[in-house]
Design a protein around this motif. Structure first.
Motif, PDB file in Angstrom:
ATOM      1  N   VAL A  11       0.861  -1.175   0.000  1.00  0.00           N
ATOM      2  CA  VAL A  11       0.000   0.000   0.000  1.00  0.00           C
ATOM      3  C   VAL A  11       0.897   1.225   0.000  1.00  0.00           C
ATOM      4  N   ILE A  12       0.632   2.123  -0.913  1.00  0.00           N
ATOM      5  CA  ILE A  12       1.373   3.376  -0.977  1.00  0.00           C
ATOM      6  C   ILE A  12       0.380   4.507  -0.749  1.00  0.00           C
ATOM      7  N   ALA A  13       0.708   5.381   0.172  1.00  0.00           N
ATOM      8  CA  ALA A  13      -0.173   6.513   0.474  1.00  0.00           C
ATOM      9  C   ALA A  13       0.517   7.792   0.037  1.00  0.00           C
ATOM     10  N   GLY A  14      -0.201   8.613  -0.677  1.00  0.00           N
ATOM     11  CA  GLY A  14       0.333   9.912  -1.085  1.00  0.00           C
ATOM     12  C   GLY A  14      -0.266  11.000  -0.208  1.00  0.00           C
ATOM     13  N   LEU A  15       0.502  12.033   0.036  1.00  0.00           N
ATOM     14  CA  LEU A  15       0.050  13.108   0.898  1.00  0.00           C
ATOM     15  C   LEU A  15       0.459  14.430   0.270  1.00  0.00           C
ATOM     16  N   ASP A  16      -0.485  15.326   0.106  1.00  0.00           N
ATOM     17  CA  ASP A  16      -0.198  16.647  -0.441  1.00  0.00           C
ATOM     18  C   ASP A  16       0.352  17.510   0.693  1.00  0.00           C
ATOM     19  N   ILE A  17       1.609  17.914   0.576  1.00  0.00           N
ATOM     20  CA  ILE A  17       2.248  18.696   1.634  1.00  0.00           C
ATOM     21  C   ILE A  17       2.344  20.174   1.274  1.00  0.00           C
ATOM     22  N   GLU A  18       1.700  20.585   0.198  1.00  0.00           N
ATOM     23  CA  GLU A  18       1.785  21.985  -0.222  1.00  0.00           C
ATOM     24  C   GLU A  18       1.233  22.928   0.851  1.00  0.00           C
ATOM     25  N   ALA A  19       0.123  22.567   1.468  1.00  0.00           N
ATOM     26  CA  ALA A  19      -0.452  23.429   2.514  1.00  0.00           C
ATOM     27  C   ALA A  19       0.507  23.549   3.696  1.00  0.00           C
ATOM     28  N   MET A  20       1.169  22.462   4.063  1.00  0.00           N
ATOM     29  CA  MET A  20       2.126  22.500   5.153  1.00  0.00           C
ATOM     30  C   MET A  20       3.311  23.401   4.789  1.00  0.00           C
ATOM     31  N   LYS A  21       3.815  23.269   3.563  1.00  0.00           N
ATOM     32  CA  LYS A  21       4.934  24.088   3.118  1.00  0.00           C
ATOM     33  C   LYS A  21       4.541  25.565   3.087  1.00  0.00           C
ATOM     34  N   LYS A  22       3.317  25.856   2.652  1.00  0.00           N
ATOM     35  CA  LYS A  22       2.830  27.233   2.622  1.00  0.00           C
ATOM     36  C   LYS A  22       2.758  27.794   4.046  1.00  0.00           C
ATOM     37  N   GLY A  23       2.285  26.998   4.976  1.00  0.00           N
ATOM     38  CA  GLY A  23       2.229  27.416   6.370  1.00  0.00           C
ATOM     39  C   GLY A  23       3.609  27.669   6.960  1.00  0.00           C
ATOM     40  N   LEU A  24       4.565  26.825   6.609  1.00  0.00           N
ATOM     41  CA  LEU A  24       5.930  27.024   7.093  1.00  0.00           C
ATOM     42  C   LEU A  24       6.524  28.311   6.542  1.00  0.00           C
ATOM     43  N   ARG A  25       6.267  28.603   5.266  1.00  0.00           N
ATOM     44  CA  ARG A  25       6.772  29.853   4.675  1.00  0.00           C
ATOM     45  C   ARG A  25       6.145  31.061   5.361  1.00  0.00           C
ATOM     46  N   ALA A  26       4.847  30.992   5.630  1.00  0.00           N
ATOM     47  CA  ALA A  26       4.168  32.087   6.321  1.00  0.00           C
ATOM     48  C   ALA A  26       4.730  32.263   7.733  1.00  0.00           C
ATOM     49  N   GLY A  27       4.988  31.169   8.401  1.00  0.00           N
ATOM     50  CA  GLY A  27       5.579  31.226   9.743  1.00  0.00           C
ATOM     51  C   GLY A  27       6.958  31.848   9.726  1.00  0.00           C
ATOM     52  N   GLU A  28       7.744  31.528   8.723  1.00  0.00           N
ATOM     53  CA  GLU A  28       9.090  32.100   8.595  1.00  0.00           C
ATOM     54  C   GLU A  28       9.006  33.609   8.364  1.00  0.00           C
ATOM     55  N   ARG A  29       8.075  34.030   7.498  1.00  0.00           N
ATOM     56  CA  ARG A  29       7.909  35.470   7.253  1.00  0.00           C
ATOM     57  C   ARG A  29       7.483  36.185   8.535  1.00  0.00           C
ATOM     58  N   ALA A  30       6.589  35.572   9.296  1.00  0.00           N
ATOM     59  CA  ALA A  30       6.143  36.171  10.556  1.00  0.00           C
ATOM     60  C   ALA A  30       7.293  36.260  11.553  1.00  0.00           C
ATOM     61  N   ARG A  31       8.123  35.227  11.616  1.00  0.00           N
ATOM     62  CA  ARG A  31       9.272  35.237  12.534  1.00  0.00           C
ATOM     63  C   ARG A  31      10.215  36.380  12.193  1.00  0.00           C
ATOM     64  N   VAL A  32      10.474  36.574  10.897  1.00  0.00           N
ATOM     65  CA  VAL A  32      11.368  37.653  10.463  1.00  0.00           C
ATOM     66  C   VAL A  32      10.775  39.012  10.828  1.00  0.00           C
ATOM     67  N   ARG A  33       9.455  39.168  10.634  1.00  0.00           N
ATOM     68  CA  ARG A  33       8.811  40.442  10.989  1.00  0.00           C
ATOM     69  C   ARG A  33       8.933  40.706  12.488  1.00  0.00           C
ATOM     70  N   VAL A  34       8.713  39.692  13.302  1.00  0.00           N
ATOM     71  CA  VAL A  34       8.818  39.867  14.752  1.00  0.00           C
ATOM     72  C   VAL A  34      10.252  40.216  15.146  1.00  0.00           C
ATOM     73  N   GLU A  35      11.226  39.553  14.551  1.00  0.00           N
ATOM     74  CA  GLU A  35      12.627  39.873  14.843  1.00  0.00           C
ATOM     75  C   GLU A  35      12.921  41.332  14.504  1.00  0.00           C
ATOM     76  N   ASN A  36      12.396  41.811  13.370  1.00  0.00           N
ATOM     77  CA  ASN A  36      12.620  43.205  12.985  1.00  0.00           C
ATOM     78  C   ASN A  36      11.962  44.168  13.967  1.00  0.00           C
ATOM     79  N   VAL A  37      10.757  43.851  14.415  1.00  0.00           N
ATOM     80  CA  VAL A  37      10.070  44.705  15.385  1.00  0.00           C
ATOM     81  C   VAL A  37      10.861  44.765  16.686  1.00  0.00           C
ATOM     82  N   VAL A  38      11.328  43.618  17.149  1.00  0.00           N
ATOM     83  CA  VAL A  38      12.099  43.581  18.394  1.00  0.00           C
ATOM     84  C   VAL A  38      13.402  44.361  18.242  1.00  0.00           C
TER      85      VAL A  38
END
Length: 70
Positions: A11-38
């Motif tokens: 049995v082979i299961a496929g999983l779409d990870i695009e949403a996870m990757k998009k969330g990680l990119r958004a999290g990284e952008r938010a982290r950078v913004r917070v670092e700049n604010v601090v």
């Protein structure tokens, strides 16, 4: 399993990870913004502290000058 105890498939299961990757990119952008604010807040605080110290020093010089003038 069949009678000869061999695996007869897989049995082979496929999983779409695009949403996870998009969330990680958004999290990284938010982290950078917070670092700049601090960093900006820290710089502003440092600047305010330097200005306060300069004002204290100027007041001390003025007080010394007034005391010496008497």
């Amino acid at each position: 399993r069949p009678r000869d105890n061999r695996i007869d498939g897989a049995v082979i299961a496929g999983l779409d990870i695009e949403a996870m990757k998009k969330g990680l990119r958004a999290g990284e952008r938010a982290r950078v913004r917070v670092e700049n604010v601090v960093e900006n807040a820290t710089n502003a605080s440092d600047n305010a502290m330097n200005a306060a110290n300069a004002a204290d020093n100027a007041a001390a010089v003025a007080n010394n000058a007034a005391a010496n003038a008497m």
